[in-house]
Design a protein around this motif. Sequence first.
Motif, PDB file in Angstrom:
ATOM      1  N   ARG A 243       0.956  -1.094  -0.007  1.00 18.25           N
ATOM      2  CA  ARG A 243       0.062   0.099   0.169  1.00 18.25           C
ATOM      3  C   ARG A 243       0.742   1.234   0.044  1.00 18.25           C
ATOM      4  NH1 ARG A 243      -3.225  -1.885   4.270  1.00 18.25           N
ATOM      5  NH2 ARG A 243      -2.379  -0.314   5.621  1.00 18.25           N
ATOM      6  N   ILE A 244       2.262   1.013   0.394  1.00 16.06           N
ATOM      7  CA  ILE A 244       2.918   2.495   0.518  1.00 16.06           C
ATOM      8  C   ILE A 244       3.209   3.011  -0.902  1.00 16.06           C
ATOM      9  CG2 ILE A 244       5.407   3.054   1.016  1.00 16.06           C
ATOM     10  CD1 ILE A 244       5.575   1.056   3.052  1.00 16.06           C
ATOM     11  N   PRO A 245       3.214   2.597  -1.981  1.00 12.29           N
ATOM     12  CA  PRO A 245       3.318   3.413  -3.013  1.00 12.29           C
ATOM     13  C   PRO A 245       2.035   4.042  -3.447  1.00 12.29           C
ATOM     14  CG  PRO A 245       4.183   1.225  -3.620  1.00 12.29           C
ATOM     15  CD  PRO A 245       3.594   1.197  -2.225  1.00 12.29           C
ATOM     16  N   LEU A 246       0.794   3.871  -2.619  1.00  9.98           N
ATOM     17  CA  LEU A 246      -0.206   4.681  -2.927  1.00  9.98           C
ATOM     18  C   LEU A 246      -0.558   5.696  -1.602  1.00  9.98           C
ATOM     19  CD1 LEU A 246      -2.853   1.637  -3.870  1.00  9.98           C
ATOM     20  CD2 LEU A 246      -1.409   3.291  -5.551  1.00  9.98           C
ATOM     21  N   GLU A 247       0.368   5.557  -0.778  1.00 10.71           N
ATOM     22  CA  GLU A 247       0.359   6.347   0.526  1.00 10.71           C
ATOM     23  C   GLU A 247       1.381   7.580   0.417  1.00 10.71           C
ATOM     24  OE1 GLU A 247       0.651   3.443   3.569  1.00 10.71           O
ATOM     25  OE2 GLU A 247      -1.498   2.883   3.652  1.00 10.71           O
TER      26      GLU A 247
END
Length: 403
Positions: A243-247
Amino acid sequence: MAVWDDLVGQERVVEQLTAAARAARATVLAGRSGRPEPGTNASLMTHAWLFTGPPGAGQTVAARAFAAALQCTSPDLELGGTPGCGFCDGCHTVMAESHADVKFVRTDGLSIGVGDMRDLVLRASSYPTGGRWSVILIDAAHRLTEAAANALLKGVEEPSPRTVWLLCAPSVQDTLPTIRSRCRHLVLRTPSAESVADLLVRRDGVEPGLAELAARAGQGDIERARRLAVDEQTRTRRLEVLRIPLEVADIGGCLAAAQRLVDTAKADAEALAVTQDAKETGDLRAAYGAVEGGKAPRGMAGAVKELEKRQKSRATRTRRETLSVALLDLLGFYRDVLALQLGSTGVLANQDQRAALDRVAQAGPPESTLRRIEAVLGCRRALDRNVDPLLAVEAMTVALRAG
């Protein structure tokens, strides 16, 4: 099953090791009878082996299987059977790591010290109790300190006739040139996702669909794929990392993602400490005969201090390994993004995250993805240089936002 069955996608390595185990058996028989067995090539066997390969390829699995094959006592060997049957007492005890002539060397800390290595070299000079081979398997030879590596060199340079050294490391560059020049080098390759999935279904009873997902997400790391297949918490943590790339759309999201990643690594280390540290301390006190509330026996204080030092080192290593796994998951994500941007038709490692991959791929050019990959690799290098984990991960997430 045979000891080689868990060695996935390494047919060439298995062929070399079984040939060496046959030659080793012929050497033992020649020593008993005074003449070599017809049709054998003694040069196939040597006293020191170096197993290298990418993470999870099975270096330790191969070394342990070879150790079992060297100790194999199957009656089928008299009829030309393959060493490493998996059923005889020799194979069984080696695979259970209880064989008297096979020493497994591991470390919970960040390095293997010179004192431990000198003890091993001394042990290597003795004759095996079972009359076959004395095997010393070093699971992480790249963790040897410089002094420990120099101590090991003496044992490898002057081997006992019945001693075999098995060294495992990520790459040949991770060992001293003087050591690797005296070893026979075997390179293991990354197994295919199909082979890993088949192993998970056959060995662990995993449902085929889940096995395929775990095998691809594991990116060739068999143990990682197994944990993804059998442990719900491991799958949940992977999804949190992906989820990090979207956060990282803003600085607040970058810092929050970094903090969560570091906190997860710390929680893993603390969870291990709650169970393993307490048991080790209790066992140590029992060994010294300590009584609750009583005076500590002589010598126990120093032993407790040494144990606490090892436990602290293990906690640091656990945090690093958890972060390393998370960073590998991120690398796999951005590699899939780059594949989509360049129009690759290959199967994606994170196919189950296709919507997120498409979203990130459409948000920027391939050049940005390459810079993000370099940011993740830079974070790994920083952690290897003992940079504070939170600072290293924060710098990475900010770089991911910049693209």
